[in-house]
Design an enzyme around this catalytic site. Structure first.
Site, PDB file in Angstrom:
ATOM      1  N   HIS A 175      -2.485  12.824 -56.321  1.00  0.00           N
ATOM      2  CA  HIS A 175      -3.620  12.049 -55.820  1.00  0.00           C
ATOM      3  C   HIS A 175      -3.253  10.579 -55.602  1.00  0.00           C
ATOM      4  O   HIS A 175      -4.091   9.780 -55.183  1.00  0.00           O
ATOM      5  CB  HIS A 175      -4.782  12.172 -56.822  1.00  0.00           C
ATOM      6  CG  HIS A 175      -6.117  11.831 -56.271  1.00  0.00           C
ATOM      7  ND1 HIS A 175      -6.978  10.960 -56.895  1.00  0.00           N
ATOM      8  CD2 HIS A 175      -6.756  12.240 -55.152  1.00  0.00           C
ATOM      9  CE1 HIS A 175      -8.083  10.835 -56.199  1.00  0.00           C
ATOM     10  NE2 HIS A 175      -7.990  11.609 -55.128  1.00  0.00           N
ATOM     11  N   LYS A 177      -1.815   7.013 -54.160  1.00  0.00           N
ATOM     12  CA  LYS A 177      -1.786   6.383 -52.838  1.00  0.00           C
ATOM     13  C   LYS A 177      -1.074   5.044 -52.939  1.00  0.00           C
ATOM     14  O   LYS A 177      -1.490   4.165 -53.712  1.00  0.00           O
ATOM     15  CB  LYS A 177      -3.202   6.128 -52.312  1.00  0.00           C
ATOM     16  CG  LYS A 177      -4.028   7.373 -52.047  1.00  0.00           C
ATOM     17  CD  LYS A 177      -5.096   7.530 -53.060  1.00  0.00           C
ATOM     18  CE  LYS A 177      -6.015   8.676 -52.659  1.00  0.00           C
ATOM     19  NZ  LYS A 177      -6.863   9.128 -53.760  1.00  0.00           N
ATOM     20  N   ASP A 182       9.615  -3.235 -48.123  1.00  0.00           N
ATOM     21  CA  ASP A 182      10.779  -4.039 -48.553  1.00  0.00           C
ATOM     22  C   ASP A 182      10.793  -4.315 -50.055  1.00  0.00           C
ATOM     23  O   ASP A 182      11.427  -5.271 -50.504  1.00  0.00           O
ATOM     24  CB  ASP A 182      10.825  -5.368 -47.787  1.00  0.00           C
ATOM     25  CG  ASP A 182      11.214  -5.190 -46.328  1.00  0.00           C
ATOM     26  OD1 ASP A 182      11.643  -4.077 -45.955  1.00  0.00           O
ATOM     27  OD2 ASP A 182      11.081  -6.161 -45.551  1.00  0.00           O
ATOM     28  N   ASP A 424     -15.418  -6.279 -70.222  1.00  0.00           N
ATOM     29  CA  ASP A 424     -15.596  -7.545 -70.946  1.00  0.00           C
ATOM     30  C   ASP A 424     -15.412  -8.779 -70.070  1.00  0.00           C
ATOM     31  O   ASP A 424     -15.101  -9.863 -70.579  1.00  0.00           O
ATOM     32  CB  ASP A 424     -14.638  -7.615 -72.138  1.00  0.00           C
ATOM     33  CG  ASP A 424     -14.987  -6.614 -73.229  1.00  0.00           C
ATOM     34  OD1 ASP A 424     -16.138  -6.127 -73.229  1.00  0.00           O
ATOM     35  OD2 ASP A 424     -14.107  -6.316 -74.056  1.00  0.00           O
TER      36      ASP A 424
END
Length: 521
Positions: A175, A177, A182, A424
């Site tokens: 899953h 991505k 470079d 937080d």
């Protein structure tokens, strides 16, 4: 006269054909696979990207620079520009890549990069490349392009046959991505490569979130790409896909040019050209937020059910985030907390931690079966003190009941797809991880934990603004029944059932909720 025992019933021949097909479903050997690795960032410092980025990273040692890519056109422009700006390497990894406008345009920029000498490594999960077997096989013949398929189906058509023989393996998907140029800059997040993620075409659209990053975390991600590229689940396209004809690459290039010249594609390219991100980048005015950034990623061995060399993403996230003290703001399109998650949130609330969750409503969810896994936890979450919001279907979609069948099988009108949470007011996660059993136990996932109070507070503020305008707030009435509050300015509309849905769809979701499928969702 037929001899006894030699009469073949008519049903036997199709069965025999299926058996022979299944018998050929074994994965090929990887003994002859040629290995490669990412080029160290030090060796690409003199590229155009390296020259532009190095002064910035030198001014912020030990920190990475990040830019949130919320706008769909900005997200496409960022990928296209990284590909156009690359001089040495492009390492690209995706769960879904479709042969539509944006998928074709991005294949074209990869091809053009290869034509000018850039080494392109393209790693795609084999479950999400429908219709691309011939183009990918042809691109793989280019001397500067290497295509690999993760956890592949051996039988190419129909692919579902693979589930008959290898469900345990094929149910696990990559899953992740990422788009890295470079070893200097990378983009990770929730977006796959398809029109609905980049605001193109006339179909479904997803509200999503990516991060463009430069600095030390890029090399960390490149090492992770190498780990997936050389894993036992990564197969060269040439040994999985049908052998292409000599003219197939020319046909791919011709088809790409025709797509690029189409009215719809031209209109989209013009819209992208108006991207604020694009203008700022070209003008050298792109503002990065500098902060410590750490990567969390699953071991690719997860798809084989093998013991990982590192903790799963869920545990890495728990360690990176720590124990929340004040607030947790979570955005997840496919939110299935399970009983364990509900108990965790209940404990947080009892310790004074404010927990807020935004997920898709039934009318906006693109996978209604997944919604069935979430719906049964709404009352327990509210009883635990969690503030729960569901994204309304955004304008521009077809009427929900006209889209019933498509929604149940995975298509939708505009809906939430971003995966992020803030803790937080200090730490922010962006990546591919959904808060559901599939992300925890089945699929591999990837993301960044960003230690930036500035970005975290910005995300929390946008959450508060958006849920007032675009989401239903869920509450319990005096009888303990669910209600959806829809706010339109000063007006508040109260719904007593999933808004924007019909009886048939609600009944089907209710039916799914009784099936023992939660661990697969």
């Amino acid at each position: 006269m037929n001899q006894p025992g030699w009469h073949l019933p008519g049903i036997f021949l199709p069965f025999l054909a299926l058996v022979l097909t299944i018998s050929g479903c074994a994965l090929p050997s990887l003994n002859d696979r040629v290995e490669s690795r990412s080029v160290p960032a030090e060796q690409t410092a003199n590229t155009r990207l390296g020259a532009a980025i190095e002064p910035l990273t030198l001014a912020h040692p030990s920190e990475s620079g990040v830019v949130l890519l919320e706008n769909a056109h900005d997200a496409f422009a960022a990928r296209a520009l990284l590909a156009e700006g690359a001089d040495a390497t492009l390492d690209v990894q995706y769960y879904i890549w479709q042969s539509d406008i944006t998928g074709t345009l991005l294949l074209d920029v990869l091809y053009r990069a290869a034509e000018r000498g850039v080494r392109v490594r393209l790693l795609l999960d084999d479950n999400g490349i429908s219709g691309l077997d011939k183009p990918l096989a042809a691109l793989d013949t280019h001397p500067n392009i290497q295509v690999r398929l993760f956890n592949p189906f051996v039988v190419r058509s129909p692919k579902w046959i693979g589930y008959v023989t290898s469900f345990q393996r094929l149910n696990h998907r990559m899953h992740n991505k990422s788009f890295t140029a470079d070893n200097q800059a990378t983009i990770i997040g929730g977006r796959n490569v398809a029109d609905q993620y980049f605001g193109a075409g006339q179909g479904a659209m997803f509200a999503d979130l990516d991060v463009l990053a430069i600095g030390p975390v890029v090399s960390e991600l490149s090492d992770d790409f190498d780990r997936y590229w050389s894993s036992a689940s990564s197969y060269p396209a040439a040994i999985i896909l049908p052998e292409p004809a000599e003219v197939d690459l020319e046909r791919v290039v011709e088809t790409t040019r025709e797509c690029s010249a189409s009215t719809e594609a031209s209109r989209y390219v013009c819209a992208v050209a108006e991207s604020g991100f694009l203008k700022n980048l070209l003008a050298g005015d792109l503002e990065y937020t500098w902060a410590p950034v750490s990567m969390v990623s699953d071991d690719p061995a997860k798809v084989w059910g093998e013991k990982s060399k590192n903790d799963p993403v869920s545990r890495q996230l728990a360690e990176a985030i720590g124990r929340p003290e004040r607030s947790v703001t979570l955005v997840s399109p496919y939110f299935i907390p399970t009983e364990t998650g509900v108990e965790m949130f209940r404990e947080m609330e009892s310790n004074g931690v404010q927990v807020r969750v935004l997920t898709n409503s039934l009318e906006a969810n693109d996978v209604a079966m997944v919604h069935s896994g979430y719906a049964k936890y709404r009352k327990p979450l509210l009883e635990a003190g969690v503030e729960l919001f569901e994204l309304r279907k955004l304008p521009g979609g077809e009427p929900q009941e006209e889209r019933l069948q498509k929604s149940l099988t995975g298509s939708s009108s505009s809906s939430l797809h971003a995966k992020t949470f803030a803790v937080d007011g200090k730490r922010l996660f962006v990546g591919s991880f959904n808060f559901d059993p599939r992300s925890v136990h089945i699929n591999t996932e990837l993301g960044f934990v960003i230690e930036s109070p500035e970005l975290t507070r910005m995300m929390e503020a946008r959450f508060e603004e958006q849920v007032r305008v675009t989401a239903y707030e869920l509450v319990l009435d005096e009888a303990g029944d669910l209600q959806w509050l829809e706010r339109n300015g000063e007006q508040v509309i109260t719904h007593s059932q999933d808004p924007g849905t019909g009886l048939i769809k609600r009944m089907m979701v209710s039916f799914f909720s009784f099936l023992p499928i939660e661990s697969l969702l």
